[in-house]
Design a protein around this motif. Structure first.
Motif, short mmCIF file in Angstrom:
data_model
loop_
_atom_site.label_atom_id
_atom_site.label_comp_id
_atom_site.label_asym_id
_atom_site.label_seq_id
_atom_site.Cartn_x
_atom_site.Cartn_y
_atom_site.Cartn_z
N HIS A 232 0.86 -1.18 0.00
CA HIS A 232 0.00 0.00 0.00
C HIS A 232 0.89 1.23 0.00
O HIS A 232 2.05 1.18 0.44
N THR A 233 0.36 2.34 -0.50
CA THR A 233 1.14 3.56 -0.64
C THR A 233 0.81 4.51 0.50
O THR A 233 -0.35 4.93 0.67
N TYR A 234 1.83 4.86 1.27
CA TYR A 234 1.69 5.73 2.46
C TYR A 234 2.33 7.08 2.13
O TYR A 234 3.51 7.14 1.74
N THR A 235 1.54 8.14 2.29
CA THR A 235 1.95 9.45 1.78
C THR A 235 1.68 10.55 2.79
O THR A 235 0.65 10.52 3.48
N VAL A 236 2.59 11.52 2.86
CA VAL A 236 2.29 12.80 3.50
C VAL A 236 2.55 13.92 2.51
O VAL A 236 3.49 13.84 1.70
N GLU A 237 1.70 14.94 2.56
CA GLU A 237 1.93 16.20 1.87
C GLU A 237 2.13 17.26 2.94
O GLU A 237 1.30 17.40 3.84
N TRP A 238 3.23 17.98 2.82
CA TRP A 238 3.65 18.90 3.88
C TRP A 238 3.90 20.27 3.27
O TRP A 238 4.72 20.42 2.37
N GLU A 239 3.14 21.23 3.73
CA GLU A 239 3.36 22.62 3.33
C GLU A 239 3.47 23.47 4.58
O GLU A 239 3.25 23.00 5.70
N GLU A 240 3.81 24.72 4.41
CA GLU A 240 3.95 25.61 5.56
C GLU A 240 2.61 25.68 6.32
O GLU A 240 1.59 26.08 5.78
#
Length: 683
Positions: A232-240
């Motif tokens: 499975h694909t584990y993802t984070v998107e991180w912005e300010e």
């Protein structure tokens, strides 16, 4: 080589607010809601770093492989090694292999071989520390997780520099964690045949351990799919100022900067970092497979099942993307609705008590419908077992509700370091407790601590279910009991950090209300030099009374009553709380007198003493006496055989009121200050 997404950004202020509740929430998706679980993200995400693991060995330009037996803050039971028995690249994937078998290696993460430790298992850990780090972006890891009791895989990010202090004040981003997959689930309310399948995405922040915080969500794949059965694909998107979590491209959690914070020591003073700290600096990526530890060993069937090995955390690829819309902040690439799946985290507590006397007494309320502003509601939750919130009771207003599933964890009220030593002198910790449910054999501990392991605990007798019960614990008794888990340790009452800790030893649901420290109320005779009692004054008409050290130094602690320049002629001071003393004032029938020591600013000042039946205010008697001296202590005798109205021996007088310079308005005499002490029956 270092690849960084952006340069330093301007700091934004974070408001100082108290948290209300929450640490870990749950999300679940239906199969119909699943988008394509793999594949490239939208075009505005630019691939800047990746490892597809197509070679036959670790790419050492990208990864550090750790070798030590430390066990970390989670107290896990493995040694990390560089052996092919524990770490391999083959058939297009990375494999971190956990195996049973004694191994001896460096006991510290530095790898210093002069100090060694032996562990019962071996495994692997690698990171990009010192190789590459990022600030803001999208990180994807496609992986298959291990299964069995005692397994604890983790994919995470840590700061390259501890800008805001030691872990986790400088932050940690957990892309995904899981424990004990495919063992019997210990989630509340699930069928007995259900298997563990929860995945966790979370943040760590706050202050350095042990005053650390975690908030996040757990997630379950649709249709009973278990994460240990496939990739499975584990993802984070991180912005300010914002971090988002996805599994197989399904968004299930968002955390924002108004729900996290960092506090750290700067020149000896605790300060709150500005803006999006601690998640405003470069982080590196890490992967590991731990065995046992504080979370895995205390969840599900507990312990480590030695028959499940070998186990593997298998990684197909790691990919890191940069948002091309606004490179400096990482913003502009979010396609998730603004209010979707928000996680309730924690806001920064004040770092210095607003009122430096806030814990002095005679009553120190921690929670009564709301939390004292100087305090922070928090939890120690090593295995995501704790839930707590403020909830409305139809008869009481807000109460604290706590739910625990399992053994490890507690809820506590944290304050700026506070001197509570004076509460040993008769002070009590008091709260109302309502027990909703509890596991067989569960106990309830109440603690105070100065930072673990400097703690003392006290076992509370469990009341009947669904009934509010008042609990009273003598502070001196609690402190003297020490730490039942660590011999020789106890709370330092001059430096208390967690003023109240409540810890069920097993699954339990309960509510707390009217939480306070309090001295027992004083009754006659009143000798203000006696500590450990609550002396209450009810001033009216322009009086103001308080306890101080005797300015003349002839006595110890005395009462000061200030009759202001605006005071009415009938300005007075009642002793005790509104209901009066619990015991009636017993005057001698043959010689019904009371006495009081007074220090008056002038001779011939009228001092009136009134006794009343608090339940029948029209039943009272009062006597007036003139002071004989100026600027020195003298004893006044009040003879109630001469009282007006007359004193009645069968009346239950239980309230005392004092009037200084009775009948003279402040406008006539100006402000006047009177000192007094030792009010008692007789002379």
């Amino acid at each position: 080589m270092n690849v960084k997404f952006c340069c330093k950004v301007a700091a934004l202020p974070v408001p100082l607010l108290l948290l209300a509740c929450g640490s870990t929430e749950q999300a679940k998706q239906s199969a119909e809601a699943l988008p394509q679980p793999i594949g490239s993200p939208a075009a505005y995400w630019q691939l800047v770093w990746n490892d597809e693991f197509d070679a036959d060995e670790i790419d050492q330009r990208k990864w550090n492989v750790e070798e030590h037996c430390w066990g970390g803050g989670g107290a896990s039971q493995q040694c990390y090694t560089k052996r092919k028995a524990n770490i391999q690249v083959s058939d297009g994937s990375l494999k971190l292999l956990a195996k049973k078998g004694s191994f001896t290696g460096p006991s510290l993460p530095s790898g210093d071989k002069r100090i060694t430790r032996t562990q019962a298992y071996t495994s692997a850990k690698l990171s990009t520390k010192g190789k590459v780090d990022w600030r803001y972006g999208r990180v994807e890891v496609r992986a298959k997780l291990p299964q069995g009791q005692g397994t604890w895989p983790a994919i995470w990010m840590l700061p390259s520099e501890e800008k805001y202090g030691q872990w986790p004040a400088s932050g940690e981003i957990d892309i995904v964690e899981a424990v004990n997959l495919k063992t019997p689930s210990d989630a509340k309310g699930v069928d007995s045949s259900a298997l563990e399948d929860r995945l966790y995405g979370s943040l760590h922040y706050g202050r350095a351990v042990p005053e650390n915080l975690r908030s996040g969500k757990d997630y379950q794949l649709p249709n009973g799919i278990n994460p240990a059965d496939g990739f499975h694909t584990y993802t984070v998107e991180w912005e300010e100022g914002e971090i988002r979590w996805f599994i197989d491209n399904v968004h299930y959690a968002t955390q924002r900067q108004d729900e996290w914070y960092s506090q750290y020591l700067n020149n000896g003073h605790l300060v709150t970092a500005e803006g999006a700290a601690p998640f405003d600096q470069a982080f590196y990526l890490g992967l590991n497979l731990d065995i046992g530890g504080s979370w895995a060993e205390n969840a599900n069937a507990t312990g480590v099942d030695g028959d499940i090995f070998p186990q593997a955390l298998e990684v197909d690829y790691v990919r890191v993307y940069q948002c091309t819309v606004e490179r400096s902040s990482g913003k502009g690439c979010n396609s998730v609705p603004q209010e979707a799946n928000l996680v309730e985290g924690f806001r920064p507590p004040i770092t210095v008590a607003v009122d430096t006397q806030f814990a002095e007494g005679p009553r120190f309320s921690l929670f009564d419908d709301e939390l004292d502003y100087s305090l922070m509601l928090n939890s120690y939750d090593p295995r995501n077992a704790m839930r707590y919130r403020l909830t409305a009771d139809p008869y009481r207003g807000q109460v604290i509700e706590i739910s625990k599933a399992g053994k490890a964890g507690n809820v506590h009220l944290t304050a700026p370091e506070t001197n509570m030593n004076h509460w040993q002198e008769g002070g009590q910790l008091i709260f109302d407790l309502k027990l909703l449910s509890h596991a067989k054999g569960a106990k309830l501990l109440v603690k105070m601590d100065s930072g673990w392991p400097n703690a003392s605990d006290y076992e509370v007798e469990l009341p009947a279910l669904d009934t509010w019960t008042e609990v009273r614990i003598n502070v001196a008794d609690l402190a003297a009991r020490g730490n039942s888990l660590v011999s020789g340790k106890s709370v330092d009452l001059t430096k208390v950090v967690n003023l109240f800790v409540i810890e069920p030893t097993a699954s339990m649901d309960l509510q707390i209300d009217k939480l306070r420290f309090e001295y027992p109320e004083a009754s006659l005779p009143f000798n203000f030099g006696q500590r450990g009692l609550a002396y209450y004054f009810s001033d009216f008409g322009g009086n103001n009374s308080q306890l101080i050290q005797d300015p003349s130094k002839q006595r110890s602690r005395v009462a000061l009553t200030r009759k202001s320049a605006n005071a009415a002629g009938w300005a007075g001071t009642s002793l005790g709380e509104g209901a009066g003393f619990s015991q009636a004032i017993q005057l001698d029938e043959l010689k019904p007198t009371m006495s009081l020591w007074v220090y008056s600013p002038a001779a011939a000042t009228p001092v009136r003493l009134k006794i009343t039946d608090s339940k029948q205010p029209d039943s009272f008697a009062e006597v007036e006496v003139l002071t004989q001296s100026q600027g020195q202590w003298e004893q006044l005798i009040f003879d109630f055989s001469q009282a007006t109205p007359s004193w009645q021996s069968d009346t239950r007088y239980n309230k005392v009121t004092l009037f200084f310079n009775y009948g003279v308005r402040g406008a006539e005499a100006g402000e006047q200050v009177f000192y007094w002490d030792q009010l008692k029956v007789g002379s």
